[in-house]
Motif scaffolding. Structure first.
Motif, PDB file in Angstrom:
ATOM      1  N   VAL A 190       0.813  -1.224   0.000  1.00 38.45           N
ATOM      2  CA  VAL A 190       0.000   0.000   0.000  1.00 38.45           C
ATOM      3  C   VAL A 190       0.844   1.272   0.000  1.00 38.45           C
ATOM      4  CG1 VAL A 190      -1.956  -1.129   1.125  1.00 38.45           C
ATOM      5  CG2 VAL A 190      -0.274   0.097   2.528  1.00 38.45           C
ATOM      6  N   ASP A 191       2.179   1.120   0.147  1.00 37.53           N
ATOM      7  CA  ASP A 191       2.974   2.341   0.256  1.00 37.53           C
ATOM      8  C   ASP A 191       4.337   2.232  -0.429  1.00 37.53           C
ATOM      9  OD1 ASP A 191       3.883   4.854   0.989  1.00 37.53           O
ATOM     10  OD2 ASP A 191       4.390   4.280   3.039  1.00 37.53           O
ATOM     11  N   ALA A 192       5.270   1.490   0.182  1.00 36.40           N
ATOM     12  CA  ALA A 192       6.675   1.596  -0.222  1.00 36.40           C
ATOM     13  C   ALA A 192       6.932   1.257  -1.693  1.00 36.40           C
ATOM     14  CB  ALA A 192       7.532   0.699   0.673  1.00 36.40           C
ATOM     15  N   ALA A 193       6.180   0.298  -2.242  1.00 39.07           N
ATOM     16  CA  ALA A 193       6.459  -0.131  -3.621  1.00 39.07           C
ATOM     17  C   ALA A 193       5.894   0.838  -4.653  1.00 39.07           C
ATOM     18  CB  ALA A 193       5.879  -1.531  -3.848  1.00 39.07           C
ATOM     19  N   ILE A 194       5.070   1.775  -4.204  1.00 37.72           N
ATOM     20  CA  ILE A 194       4.352   2.687  -5.111  1.00 37.72           C
ATOM     21  C   ILE A 194       4.931   4.096  -4.982  1.00 37.72           C
ATOM     22  CG2 ILE A 194       2.095   3.724  -5.640  1.00 37.72           C
ATOM     23  CD1 ILE A 194       0.833   1.290  -4.148  1.00 37.72           C
ATOM     24  N   GLY A 195       5.302   4.704  -6.081  1.00 39.73           N
ATOM     25  CA  GLY A 195       5.636   6.130  -6.019  1.00 39.73           C
ATOM     26  C   GLY A 195       7.092   6.481  -6.201  1.00 39.73           C
ATOM     27  N   GLY A 196       7.957   5.468  -6.398  1.00 35.51           N
ATOM     28  CA  GLY A 196       9.319   5.754  -6.855  1.00 35.51           C
ATOM     29  C   GLY A 196      10.274   6.360  -5.854  1.00 35.51           C
ATOM     30  N   LYS A 197       9.936   6.293  -4.546  1.00 37.81           N
ATOM     31  CA  LYS A 197      10.941   6.753  -3.569  1.00 37.81           C
ATOM     32  C   LYS A 197      11.880   5.580  -3.295  1.00 37.81           C
ATOM     33  CE  LYS A 197       8.652  10.432  -0.997  1.00 37.81           C
ATOM     34  NZ  LYS A 197       8.098  10.863   0.294  1.00 37.81           N
ATOM     35  N   THR A 198      13.166   5.784  -3.573  1.00 35.21           N
ATOM     36  CA  THR A 198      14.137   4.717  -3.315  1.00 35.21           C
ATOM     37  C   THR A 198      15.260   5.292  -2.465  1.00 35.21           C
ATOM     38  OG1 THR A 198      15.710   5.117  -5.106  1.00 35.21           O
ATOM     39  CG2 THR A 198      13.712   3.903  -5.684  1.00 35.21           C
ATOM     40  N   ASP A 215      -5.517   4.689  -3.822  1.00 39.68           N
ATOM     41  CA  ASP A 215      -5.417   6.023  -3.205  1.00 39.68           C
ATOM     42  C   ASP A 215      -3.998   6.563  -3.376  1.00 39.68           C
ATOM     43  OD1 ASP A 215      -8.049   6.216  -2.331  1.00 39.68           O
ATOM     44  OD2 ASP A 215      -7.626   5.456  -0.316  1.00 39.68           O
ATOM     45  N   LYS A 216      -3.015   5.704  -3.112  1.00 39.26           N
ATOM     46  CA  LYS A 216      -1.629   6.197  -3.216  1.00 39.26           C
ATOM     47  C   LYS A 216      -1.258   6.464  -4.680  1.00 39.26           C
ATOM     48  CE  LYS A 216       3.037   6.303  -2.120  1.00 39.26           C
ATOM     49  NZ  LYS A 216       4.183   5.872  -1.365  1.00 39.26           N
ATOM     50  N   ILE A 217      -1.671   5.575  -5.573  1.00 36.63           N
ATOM     51  CA  ILE A 217      -1.345   5.772  -6.997  1.00 36.63           C
ATOM     52  C   ILE A 217      -1.895   7.112  -7.487  1.00 36.63           C
ATOM     53  CG2 ILE A 217      -1.794   4.897  -9.348  1.00 36.63           C
ATOM     54  CD1 ILE A 217      -1.804   2.029  -7.970  1.00 36.63           C
ATOM     55  N   ARG A 257       7.079  14.202  -7.512  1.00 39.08           N
ATOM     56  CA  ARG A 257       8.253  14.735  -6.797  1.00 39.08           C
ATOM     57  C   ARG A 257       7.937  15.432  -5.478  1.00 39.08           C
ATOM     58  NH1 ARG A 257      13.230  13.998  -8.637  1.00 39.08           N
ATOM     59  NH2 ARG A 257      13.195  12.942 -10.634  1.00 39.08           N
ATOM     60  N   GLU A 258       6.745  15.227  -5.000  1.00 36.64           N
ATOM     61  CA  GLU A 258       6.352  15.739  -3.679  1.00 36.64           C
ATOM     62  C   GLU A 258       6.500  17.251  -3.566  1.00 36.64           C
ATOM     63  OE1 GLU A 258       7.641  13.177  -0.462  1.00 36.64           O
ATOM     64  OE2 GLU A 258       7.312  14.776   0.964  1.00 36.64           O
ATOM     65  N   LYS A 259       5.905  17.933  -4.531  1.00 35.82           N
ATOM     66  CA  LYS A 259       5.909  19.404  -4.468  1.00 35.82           C
ATOM     67  C   LYS A 259       4.641  19.929  -3.795  1.00 35.82           C
ATOM     68  CE  LYS A 259       9.656  19.962  -6.916  1.00 35.82           C
ATOM     69  NZ  LYS A 259      10.863  19.979  -6.110  1.00 35.82           N
ATOM     70  N   ILE A 283       0.544  17.961  -3.226  1.00 35.60           N
ATOM     71  CA  ILE A 283      -0.421  17.061  -2.572  1.00 35.60           C
ATOM     72  C   ILE A 283       0.225  15.797  -1.977  1.00 35.60           C
ATOM     73  CG2 ILE A 283      -1.090  15.888  -4.706  1.00 35.60           C
ATOM     74  CD1 ILE A 283      -3.926  15.805  -3.667  1.00 35.60           C
ATOM     75  N   ARG A 284       1.332  15.345  -2.558  1.00 37.94           N
ATOM     76  CA  ARG A 284       1.993  14.140  -2.011  1.00 37.94           C
ATOM     77  C   ARG A 284       2.455  14.366  -0.570  1.00 37.94           C
ATOM     78  NH1 ARG A 284       6.253  10.028  -5.031  1.00 37.94           N
ATOM     79  NH2 ARG A 284       6.446   8.605  -3.266  1.00 37.94           N
ATOM     80  N   LYS A 285       2.686  15.620  -0.237  1.00 34.20           N
ATOM     81  CA  LYS A 285       3.108  15.915   1.137  1.00 34.20           C
ATOM     82  C   LYS A 285       2.045  15.479   2.157  1.00 34.20           C
ATOM     83  CE  LYS A 285       5.977  19.850  -0.057  1.00 34.20           C
ATOM     84  NZ  LYS A 285       6.169  21.289   0.075  1.00 34.20           N
ATOM     85  N   ASN A 286       0.784  15.395   1.690  1.00 34.88           N
ATOM     86  CA  ASN A 286      -0.262  14.941   2.624  1.00 34.88           C
ATOM     87  C   ASN A 286       0.036  13.552   3.176  1.00 34.88           C
ATOM     88  OD1 ASN A 286      -1.569  17.318   2.168  1.00 34.88           O
ATOM     89  ND2 ASN A 286      -3.244  16.455   0.954  1.00 34.88           N
ATOM     90  N   LEU A 287       0.781  12.762   2.386  1.00 29.30           N
ATOM     91  CA  LEU A 287       1.147  11.408   2.844  1.00 29.30           C
ATOM     92  C   LEU A 287       2.050  11.460   4.071  1.00 29.30           C
ATOM     93  CD1 LEU A 287       1.975   9.705  -0.582  1.00 29.30           C
ATOM     94  CD2 LEU A 287      -0.014   9.257   0.840  1.00 29.30           C
ATOM     95  N   ASN A 288       2.616  12.620   4.325  1.00 30.82           N
ATOM     96  CA  ASN A 288       3.514  12.744   5.478  1.00 30.82           C
ATOM     97  C   ASN A 288       2.774  12.922   6.794  1.00 30.82           C
ATOM     98  OD1 ASN A 288       5.775  12.514   3.887  1.00 30.82           O
ATOM     99  ND2 ASN A 288       5.852  14.717   3.451  1.00 30.82           N
TER     100      ASN A 288
HETATM  101  N1  GLY Z   1       5.662   7.084   1.842  1.00 26.18           N
HETATM  102  C1  GLY Z   1       5.326   8.409   1.493  1.00 26.18           C
HETATM  103  C2  GLY Z   1       5.497   8.679   0.046  1.00 26.18           C
HETATM  104  O1  GLY Z   1       5.678   7.771  -0.737  1.00 26.18           O
HETATM  105  O2  GLY Z   1       5.476   9.819  -0.351  1.00 26.18           O
END
Ligand code: GLY
Length: 356
Positions: A132-140, A218-220, A228-230, A232-237
């Motif tokens: 539901v989180d780590a594998a989605i969204g390209g943060k490595t 929801d995460k996708i 790049r978390e400029k 709305i993605r910040k809401n995930l924080n």
């Molecule tokens: N785990 C938060 C994010 O992917 O932005």
């Protein structure tokens, strides 16, 4: 009758989600000339056999097994993987499959996107947190100098395959950990999901296929709009500014807590901040505290730990120009980001968590 998986081609990433996703994904791997699989020792034992059974025609040229655990998500293990890829004469056409939880997809994505300036990779999450989180969204990335995810890159996998089949291999603690992130989606953007979950202990949930599919989508949706978390993605924080300080603190003492335990605590503190510094109603805060207390024990903290926790927070990647910014809740199902909060209130929020 089992439902079939959802195939979402969101370019540049394709997602296969739900029961049957694993078997469905076999045909998507046809075009890769060479496949290397990265696992940790637990996944190698419990999940790799399932992978081989469900994708019998995939020819795995190399399995690289690393040591499990967040404390092993470091540059030493990255060097180990780069060495193994070099020894196996892996070239740029190869594909790295990250089969595992958040640690494997974080480090595997980082290693793949830096090896020879980047080889392709796909994620097969095996933990709830990964799905539901780590594998989605390209943060490595990896942890460095006692800080989480201090070194890394944004890099998208080609494909993410999310199949609840692996949940049965999870230890209870890992399952619980991922559940904190599932609850977070309910709080920040999906009130209906929150309603499905509210009042339940995670072990009482029956339809994980439905819950995982909803949370992953929801995460996708968020990362498609703001990779790049400029914004709305910040809401995930939400829950993560204070939660990461808790996580780092316990990691440094040698008594690591799970990511979910730490951010569940962080979501209580930041829920309190949402009430004191923003517009969340007290009644909704109580609902939030109640739900986290059903699912998590409180962390063993006292007021004496607060100065050190504040120090850790100042190292957070979310700090800009020395100021701490928070993602808070306006109400259940609606978050807001970039809210600057006075550090005295942050201290009070931790006292609320510790003493109530
Ligand atoms: N785990 C938060 C994010 O992917 O932005």
């Amino acid at each position: 009758m089992k439902s079939s998986p959802i195939f979402l081609d969101t370019k540049p990433v394709a997602y296969v989600i739900g029961d049957g996703a694993l078997a469905y994904s076999e045909k998507l791997l046809d075009s890769y000339p060479r496949i290397i699989v990265l696992v940790d020792e637990n996944v190698e034992k419990h999940c790799l056999p399932v992978f081989r059974e469900q994708l019998p025609n995939v020819n795995i040229s190399e399995v690289i097994s690393i040591r499990s655990g967040e404390e092993k998500k470091n540059l030493d293990q990255s060097v180990y993987i780069w060495n193994r890829l070099t020894q196996a004469k892996v070239d740029r056409d190869a594909l790295l499959i990250n089969l595992g939880g958040g640690v494997v997809s974080d480090i595997g994505g980082f290693v793949a996107s830096t090896f020879k300036r980047g080889i392709r990779f796909v994620n097969y999450p095996t933990s709830l947190l990964g799905m539901v989180d780590a594998a989605i969204g390209g943060k490595t990335g990896v942890d460095f100098g006692n800080f989480k995810n201090q070194v890394g890159v944004f890099a998208d996998p080609d494909i993410v395959v999310i199949d609840p089949i692996f949940l049965d291999t999870l230890e209870e603690k890992q399952w619980q950990s991922g559940f904190a992130e599932v609850m977070k989606y309910g709080l920040i953007l999906d009130r209906e999901l929150w309603r499905w979950l509210y009042g339940k202990h995670f072990k009482e949930i029956e339809d994980w296929n439905k819950i995982i599919t909803r949370a992953a989508r929801d995460k996708i949706d968020i990362v498609r709009h703001d990779f790049r978390e400029k914004g709305i993605r910040k809401n995930l924080n939400y829950g993560h500014t204070i939660g990461h300080a808790f996580e780092t603190y316990f990691l440094n003492t040698g008594n690591a807590v799970t990511h979910g335990q730490a951010i569940a605590a962080g979501m209580i503190c930041e829920g309190w901040l949402s009430t004191e510094a923003y517009e969340l109603e007290w009644k909704q805060l109580q609902e939030i505290v109640n739900m986290f207390d059903i699912n998590f024990d409180r962390l063993p903290l006292s007021d004496a730990h607060i100065p050190e926790l504040l120090q850790l927070m100042k190292q957070d990647k979310k700090v800009r120009g020395g100021r701490l910014n928070y993602s808070l809740l306006r109400k259940i199902g609606k978050a807001i980001h970039n809210i600057e909060v006075d550090s005295n209130l942050v201290i009070e929020s931790m006292k609320f968590y510790i003493n109530n």
